[in-house]
Design a protein around this motif. Structure first.
Motif, short mmCIF file in Angstrom:
data_model
loop_
_atom_site.label_atom_id
_atom_site.label_comp_id
_atom_site.label_asym_id
_atom_site.label_seq_id
_atom_site.Cartn_x
_atom_site.Cartn_y
_atom_site.Cartn_z
N ALA A 116 0.81 -1.22 0.00
CA ALA A 116 0.00 0.00 0.00
C ALA A 116 0.84 1.27 0.00
O ALA A 116 0.33 2.35 -0.28
N ALA A 117 2.13 1.14 0.31
CA ALA A 117 2.99 2.33 0.45
C ALA A 117 3.80 2.63 -0.80
O ALA A 117 4.31 3.75 -0.95
N VAL A 118 3.96 1.66 -1.71
CA VAL A 118 4.82 1.86 -2.87
C VAL A 118 4.18 2.88 -3.83
O VAL A 118 3.00 2.75 -4.16
N PRO A 119 4.93 3.88 -4.30
CA PRO A 119 4.36 4.84 -5.26
C PRO A 119 3.89 4.13 -6.53
O PRO A 119 4.46 3.13 -6.96
N THR A 120 2.83 4.68 -7.14
CA THR A 120 2.23 4.02 -8.31
C THR A 120 2.43 4.80 -9.61
O THR A 120 1.92 4.39 -10.65
N GLU A 121 3.18 5.90 -9.59
CA GLU A 121 3.35 6.68 -10.81
C GLU A 121 4.11 5.88 -11.87
O GLU A 121 5.00 5.10 -11.57
N GLY A 122 3.76 6.16 -13.12
CA GLY A 122 4.51 5.61 -14.25
C GLY A 122 4.23 4.14 -14.50
O GLY A 122 3.40 3.51 -13.85
N TRP A 123 4.93 3.61 -15.51
CA TRP A 123 4.77 2.21 -15.88
C TRP A 123 6.06 1.44 -15.67
O TRP A 123 6.38 0.50 -16.40
N ASP A 124 6.80 1.82 -14.61
CA ASP A 124 7.99 1.07 -14.22
C ASP A 124 7.54 -0.04 -13.26
O ASP A 124 7.00 0.24 -12.19
N PHE A 125 7.75 -1.29 -13.65
CA PHE A 125 7.29 -2.41 -12.84
C PHE A 125 8.46 -3.12 -12.15
O PHE A 125 8.33 -4.26 -11.74
N SER A 126 9.59 -2.43 -12.01
CA SER A 126 10.77 -3.08 -11.44
C SER A 126 10.58 -3.49 -9.98
O SER A 126 11.23 -4.43 -9.50
N TRP A 127 9.68 -2.80 -9.26
CA TRP A 127 9.44 -3.16 -7.86
C TRP A 127 8.97 -4.61 -7.73
O TRP A 127 9.21 -5.28 -6.72
N PHE A 128 8.29 -5.12 -8.75
CA PHE A 128 7.73 -6.47 -8.68
C PHE A 128 8.79 -7.57 -8.78
O PHE A 128 8.46 -8.74 -8.57
N GLU A 129 10.03 -7.22 -9.07
CA GLU A 129 11.06 -8.23 -9.23
C GLU A 129 11.14 -9.13 -8.00
O GLU A 129 11.27 -8.66 -6.87
N GLY A 130 11.04 -10.44 -8.20
CA GLY A 130 11.09 -11.38 -7.09
C GLY A 130 9.76 -11.57 -6.39
O GLY A 130 9.64 -12.45 -5.53
N ARG A 131 8.75 -10.76 -6.74
CA ARG A 131 7.46 -10.85 -6.06
C ARG A 131 6.34 -11.22 -7.01
O ARG A 131 5.30 -11.72 -6.58
N ALA A 132 6.51 -10.92 -8.29
CA ALA A 132 5.51 -11.27 -9.30
C ALA A 132 6.21 -11.38 -10.64
O ALA A 132 7.23 -10.73 -10.88
N THR A 133 5.66 -12.21 -11.51
CA THR A 133 6.24 -12.38 -12.84
C THR A 133 5.14 -12.34 -13.88
O THR A 133 3.99 -12.68 -13.61
N GLU A 134 5.51 -11.92 -15.09
CA GLU A 134 4.59 -11.94 -16.22
C GLU A 134 5.39 -12.25 -17.48
O GLU A 134 6.39 -11.59 -17.76
N ALA A 135 4.98 -13.27 -18.19
CA ALA A 135 5.63 -13.59 -19.45
C ALA A 135 5.44 -12.43 -20.43
O ALA A 135 4.43 -11.72 -20.39
N ARG A 136 6.42 -12.20 -21.28
CA ARG A 136 6.38 -11.10 -22.23
C ARG A 136 5.95 -11.59 -23.61
O ARG A 136 6.31 -12.69 -24.03
N PRO A 137 5.20 -10.77 -24.36
CA PRO A 137 4.80 -11.17 -25.71
C PRO A 137 6.02 -11.41 -26.60
O PRO A 137 7.07 -10.76 -26.44
N SER A 138 5.86 -12.31 -27.53
CA SER A 138 6.99 -12.71 -28.38
C SER A 138 7.45 -11.59 -29.30
O SER A 138 8.58 -11.59 -29.78
N TRP A 139 6.58 -10.59 -29.57
CA TRP A 139 6.94 -9.56 -30.55
C TRP A 139 7.83 -8.47 -29.97
O TRP A 139 8.29 -7.62 -30.69
N ARG A 140 8.05 -8.43 -28.64
CA ARG A 140 8.98 -7.48 -28.01
C ARG A 140 8.67 -6.04 -28.45
O ARG A 140 9.41 -5.43 -29.22
N TYR A 141 7.58 -5.52 -27.93
CA TYR A 141 7.04 -4.24 -28.40
C TYR A 141 8.05 -3.10 -28.35
O TYR A 141 8.21 -2.36 -29.33
N ALA A 142 8.70 -2.90 -27.22
CA ALA A 142 9.59 -1.74 -27.09
C ALA A 142 10.72 -1.78 -28.10
O ALA A 142 11.08 -0.75 -28.69
N GLU A 143 11.29 -2.97 -28.32
CA GLU A 143 12.37 -3.08 -29.31
C GLU A 143 11.83 -2.85 -30.72
O GLU A 143 12.48 -2.20 -31.54
N SER A 144 10.64 -3.38 -31.00
CA SER A 144 10.04 -3.16 -32.31
C SER A 144 9.73 -1.68 -32.54
O SER A 144 9.90 -1.16 -33.64
N LEU A 145 9.28 -1.01 -31.48
CA LEU A 145 8.98 0.42 -31.58
C LEU A 145 10.23 1.21 -31.91
O LEU A 145 10.17 2.19 -32.69
#
Length: 267
Positions: free
Chosen positions: A22-51
């Motif tokens: 409840a205390a972690v800031p929620t601004e932006g789309w940086d999800f690094s806080w979840f490291e070691g606590r939650a995982t999500e598989a990434r799409p095969s098309w690798r959006y950021a690299e394709s962009l």
């Protein structure tokens, strides 16, 4: 062989974990806080690299609902030839401030604009419009600001994304709610606005939540999953889920994503 007599770290309580989530800031789309606590598989098309490759070929680009600007910043850092004109929109004031600080050094003009408002740009301004996880694509506006021959390139959230978690808190959802954001429906919306859909790919991806802090932070950050979520309102369900994770292991859900590549016909 020497034995390690260091005490093991005590298991953290429900109250401690919930307070952290409840205390972690929620601004932006940086999800690094979840490291070691939650995982999500990434799409095969690798959006950021394709962009990054798309940006290298564009003269003028617009990133819609940029969040804290993290994805656009990454993509620009991966291209040696950024567009001469770069703009981004964002509707949530804390994200506007974060995106401005991150993207201004890269020459991006960040414009505060509500997600559901007309885009504050002239017709035919951009040859690339991009977005990662827009709340809702406004196809008429996207088509309007694209130059003839221009491209909309984006990764969307798909139907029933993370609904194992949504339905744990809210109960079974209607077929209409589960079918929202369906790629076929969005394809029809793009075509109705005059865009040609060049490619549309969809994938379903495994997610795991390893502790209740990750669940709390996720629902605070992705606010449309459980509208009006607060720890107080859902304390009983959170406590039961905490006990389930402790006993059985990670809570498993599935996200859905689709990649849009659409083109405005040339005159």
């Amino acid at each position: 062989m020497q034995h390690d007599h260091r005490p093991t770290e005590p298991r953290r309580t429900f109250e401690e974990l919930v307070a952290e989530g409840a205390a972690v800031p929620t601004e932006g789309w940086d999800f690094s806080w979840f490291e070691g606590r939650a995982t999500e598989a990434r799409p095969s098309w690798r959006y950021a690299e394709s962009l990054a490759g798309r940006l290298a070929r564009a003269r003028a680009a617009l990133d819609i609902q940029t969040g804290g600007g993290e994805v656009l910043d990454f993509a620009l850092g991966a291209t040696a030839h950024p567009p001469g004109l770069l703009a981004a929109t964002e509707g949530w004031p804390p994200n506007v401030a974060k995106a401005t600080a991150l993207l201004r050094p890269r020459g991006v003009v960040v414009v505060a604009a509500p997600d559901d408002a007309p885009l504050p740009f002239a017709d035919g301004t951009f040859d690339l419009v991009c977005s990662r996880h827009p709340v809702q694509p406004h196809w008429d506006e996207i088509a309007r600001v694209l130059r003839p021959g221009g491209t909309y390139f984006a990764q969307h959230v798909g139907p029933s994304s993370v609904f194992e978690l949504v339905e744990y808190f809210l109960g079974p959802q209607s077929a209409q709610v589960r079918g929202a954001r369906h790629p076929d429906r969005e394809r029809a919306g793009a075509q109705a606005a005059g865009l040609e859909v060049v490619e549309l790919r969809a994938e379903r991806l495994r997610m795991e939540f390893h502790d209740i802090a990750a669940v709390v932070h996720f629902l605070r950050k992705v606010i449309w999953m459980v509208p009006g979520f607060t720890v107080e309102a859902y304390e009983d369900k959170l406590r039961a889920l905490h006990e389930r994770i402790e006993a059985e292991g990670p809570f498993v859900a599935h996200s859905t994503r689709h990649l849009f590549d659409a083109r405005k016909p040339a005159d």
